[in-house]
Design an enzyme around this catalytic site. Structure first.
Site, PDB file in Angstrom:
ATOM      1  N   ASN A 258       0.851  -1.197   0.000  1.00 44.11           N
ATOM      2  CA  ASN A 258       0.000   0.000   0.000  1.00 44.11           C
ATOM      3  C   ASN A 258       0.880   1.238   0.000  1.00 44.11           C
ATOM      4  OD1 ASN A 258      -2.243  -1.659   0.271  1.00 44.11           O
ATOM      5  ND2 ASN A 258      -2.074  -1.631   2.506  1.00 44.11           N
ATOM      6  N   CYS A 267       9.001  -0.768  15.595  1.00 43.36           N
ATOM      7  CA  CYS A 267       9.785  -1.906  15.090  1.00 43.36           C
ATOM      8  C   CYS A 267      10.500  -1.631  13.768  1.00 43.36           C
ATOM      9  CB  CYS A 267       8.891  -3.130  14.947  1.00 43.36           C
ATOM     10  SG  CYS A 267       8.322  -3.708  16.544  1.00 43.36           S
ATOM     11  N   ARG A 337       5.135   5.828  18.469  1.00 46.58           N
ATOM     12  CA  ARG A 337       6.582   5.810  18.287  1.00 46.58           C
ATOM     13  C   ARG A 337       6.926   5.938  16.795  1.00 46.58           C
ATOM     14  NH1 ARG A 337       8.159   0.403  21.255  1.00 46.58           N
ATOM     15  NH2 ARG A 337       6.128  -0.149  20.397  1.00 46.58           N
TER      16      ARG A 337
HETATM   17  C1  UDX Z   1       5.910  -4.982  12.329  1.00 43.24           C
HETATM   18  C2  UDX Z   1       5.930  -6.366  11.673  1.00 43.24           C
HETATM   19  O1  UDX Z   1       4.840  -6.458  10.741  1.00 43.24           O
HETATM   20  C3  UDX Z   1       5.812  -7.437  12.723  1.00 43.24           C
HETATM   21  O2  UDX Z   1       5.891  -8.724  12.132  1.00 43.24           O
HETATM   22  C4  UDX Z   1       6.952  -7.274  13.719  1.00 43.24           C
HETATM   23  O3  UDX Z   1       6.841  -8.224  14.745  1.00 43.24           O
HETATM   24  C5  UDX Z   1       6.945  -5.875  14.300  1.00 43.24           C
HETATM   25  O4  UDX Z   1       6.971  -4.895  13.269  1.00 43.24           O
HETATM   26  P1  UDX Z   1       4.013  -3.397  13.362  1.00 43.24           P
HETATM   27  O5  UDX Z   1       5.102  -2.433  13.715  1.00 43.24           O
HETATM   28  O6  UDX Z   1       2.952  -3.690  14.362  1.00 43.24           O
HETATM   29  O7  UDX Z   1       4.638  -4.814  12.954  1.00 43.24           O
HETATM   30  O8  UDX Z   1       3.287  -2.778  12.074  1.00 43.24           O
HETATM   31  P2  UDX Z   1       3.009  -3.203  10.564  1.00 43.24           P
HETATM   32  O9  UDX Z   1       1.615  -3.659  10.425  1.00 43.24           O
HETATM   33  O10 UDX Z   1       4.082  -4.075  10.058  1.00 43.24           O
HETATM   34  O11 UDX Z   1       3.120  -1.765   9.862  1.00 43.24           O
HETATM   35  C6  UDX Z   1       4.335  -1.021   9.925  1.00 43.24           C
HETATM   36  C7  UDX Z   1       4.191   0.306   9.238  1.00 43.24           C
HETATM   37  O12 UDX Z   1       4.147   0.125   7.838  1.00 43.24           O
HETATM   38  C8  UDX Z   1       2.966   1.121   9.600  1.00 43.24           C
HETATM   39  O13 UDX Z   1       3.369   2.460   9.810  1.00 43.24           O
HETATM   40  C9  UDX Z   1       2.080   0.990   8.394  1.00 43.24           C
HETATM   41  O14 UDX Z   1       1.244   2.112   8.226  1.00 43.24           O
HETATM   42  C10 UDX Z   1       3.099   0.890   7.273  1.00 43.24           C
HETATM   43  N1  UDX Z   1       2.626   0.183   6.077  1.00 43.24           N
HETATM   44  C11 UDX Z   1       2.265  -1.131   6.143  1.00 43.24           C
HETATM   45  C12 UDX Z   1       2.578   0.835   4.858  1.00 43.24           C
HETATM   46  O15 UDX Z   1       2.919   2.026   4.762  1.00 43.24           O
HETATM   47  N2  UDX Z   1       2.166   0.165   3.747  1.00 43.24           N
HETATM   48  C13 UDX Z   1       1.814  -1.144   3.792  1.00 43.24           C
HETATM   49  O16 UDX Z   1       1.459  -1.685   2.741  1.00 43.24           O
HETATM   50  C14 UDX Z   1       1.851  -1.809   5.027  1.00 43.24           C
END
Ligand code: UDX
Length: 441
Positions: A258, A267, A337
């Protein structure tokens, strides 16, 4: 040590996003669990069954198992050592101040505090995300302080915020970094109630690297589509359609593709930086130099968002009112964060814009770290008299907003969709100037 029919007693050391969820879910699987944290306020809240974070389903589980007596909390390492057969270490490994490397001092503190009290056989299991090589170092320290009856295993956690409970109870895979058949057997027994989940048994460094590699891959996938968005912007192509077309290729897949404001949170950003720093130390820096670009693409999206918004209000934010929808780093979380949304809001504030932010659950956290921004209790209030509205976190509540109702409260119908979450034609038909990252004007 229990086992062979007598269930193990578990401790969870560190009760942040990972630990609080792990403790509640292990109780749900039927174990007696003792959670430990050095923060007495957090422990008092948990002991009342209150969740320290906003995470769907977590508080229900905490209340259920604090109520049943299966889940308790403490600040005492002595009590934890006496109670547990398996100790899960779930403390944070944040980015070091002014450096890319991870700060693993909380892990050292756990080992140093727990080990002297371990006077019978037990397994210590690291779940935190760490630089490769940490487990081997901690295993040696544990042996030195506690003796040979205590063993270490490494069992990385892959949960996503917003889906933490579900991910813990229904994981895609379990990775067990072990150095003995006994450690493997204990962990297989602990996770047996999860049912038929693929288990990959590895050595320590591989287990540590699986987590770093998974996060590096996900970050790369997001930055890849955001790099395509930059090219789309230069050619008036549409990155949303591009992403859709790519997603039908099964080899590529549509998840984490996306385009928008990019990744943030506790993370992905710090984990790819820590991974680069560790590779540097190991002399393998070239292997990961592409992650520098992944990080740079990600940060450029935030700057581009500010540029688009400035453009829409006539070239300067001075005397301009900006309504910001979203503060959390992603929907279904109160985590701010390294939030791209808050970062953009702050930058616009620094350029003189009058910014008001609304988020369904992250307002308290946002206010604490960014007290100079304006905050409102609803989307409409945040956008009152706005010269431009910015959608920065794709909460469903924002996707469902009526362009007509929002149009009534703003000064000018200008919107920038930082997450490509809205239906552009609907907004344009309602009289809005709609712009988005990577999309034609
Ligand atoms: C992530 C990993 O997915 C997870 O497996 C690990 O254990 C910890 O880090 P999390 O930080 O909870 O998890 O968020 P995630 O759903 O991965 O999204 C991370 C970021 O990417 C968000 O800011 C989200 O908005 C962004 N994102 C995600 C996008 O910009 N585009 C996408 O298509 C998907």
């Amino acid at each position: 040590m229990r086992g062979a029919g007598v269930p193990y007693r578990l401790t969870v050391l560190g009760t942040g996003y990972l630990g609080a969820t792990h403790a509640a879910c292990m109780a749900e699987l039927g174990f007696e669990v003792l959670g430990l944290d050095v923060d007495p306020d957090k422990i008092a809240r948990l002991q009342r069954g209150e969740s320290p974070i906003w995470e769907p389903g977590l508080e229900t589980l905490l209340r259920k198992h604090v109520g049943s007596g299966r889940l308790r909390f403490t600040t005492s390492y002595e009590e934890a050592a006496a109670f547990g057969d398996v100790h899960f270490v779930c403390v944070g490994t944040p980015q070091k101040q002014g450096e890319f490397a991870a700060d693993v001092s909380f892990l050292d503190q756990v080992v140093d505090s727990l080990a002297p009290h371990l006077d019978r056989g037990c397994l210590v299991v690291g779940k935190s995300t760490v630089p490769v090589g940490t487990a081997q170092r901690l295993a040696a320290r544990l042996r030195e302080l506690a003796g040979d009856h205590v063993e270490l295993a490494w069992n990385p956690e892959f949960l996503r915020e917003g889906f933490a409970v579900d991910d813990t109870l229904h994981p895609d895979r379990i990775v067990l970094g072990v150095t003995s058949p006994k450690a493997e057997m204990i962990l297989r027994e602990v996770y047996a109630p999860l049912g038929d989940v693929p288990i990959v048994v590895t050595d320590f460094p591989t287990a540590e690297l699986v987590k770093s590699a998974a996060n590096a891959f996900l970050a790369t996938k997001i930055s890849f589509i955001n790099a395509m968005a930059e090219v789309c912007e230069a050619t008036q192509a549409d990155v949303k359609l591009l992403s859709k077309a790519l997603s039908y290729d099964e080899r590529i897949g549509g998840r984490f593709l996306n385009p928008g404001l990019g990744f943030g949170g506790g993370c992905l950003p710090k984990d790819i930086r820590a991974f680069m720093a560790r590779a540097d130390e190991l002399g393998a820096d070239q292997a990961l130099s592409f992650l520098r670009e992944v990080d740079a693409i990600n940060m450029r999206r935030r700057a581009r968002m500010v540029d688009l918004a400035r453009d829409m209000v006539g070239g300067s934010f001075r005397n301009r009112v900006v309504g910001v929808l979203g503060a959390a780093f992603k929907p279904n979380s109160d985590d701010i964060r390294d939030s791209p949304a808050l970062d953009v809001a702050v930058k616009i504030g620094q350029e003189g814009g009058a910014v008001t932010v609304y988020d369904p659950v992250a307002l308290d956290n946002a206010r604490k770290t960014q007290p100079t921004l304006g905050y409102a209790q609803s989307a409409l209030d945040a956008c009152r008299d706005a010269d431009v509205v910015l959608l920065l976190t794709e909460w469903q509540e924002f996707v469902d907003l009526s362009p007509h109702a929002l149009g009534e409260v703003v000064a000018v119908r200008n919107i920038v969709d930082g997450r490509n979450a809205l239906d552009a034609p609907t907004w344009r038909e309602a009289g809005w100037i709609y712009r988005a990252l990577g999309r034609p004007q």
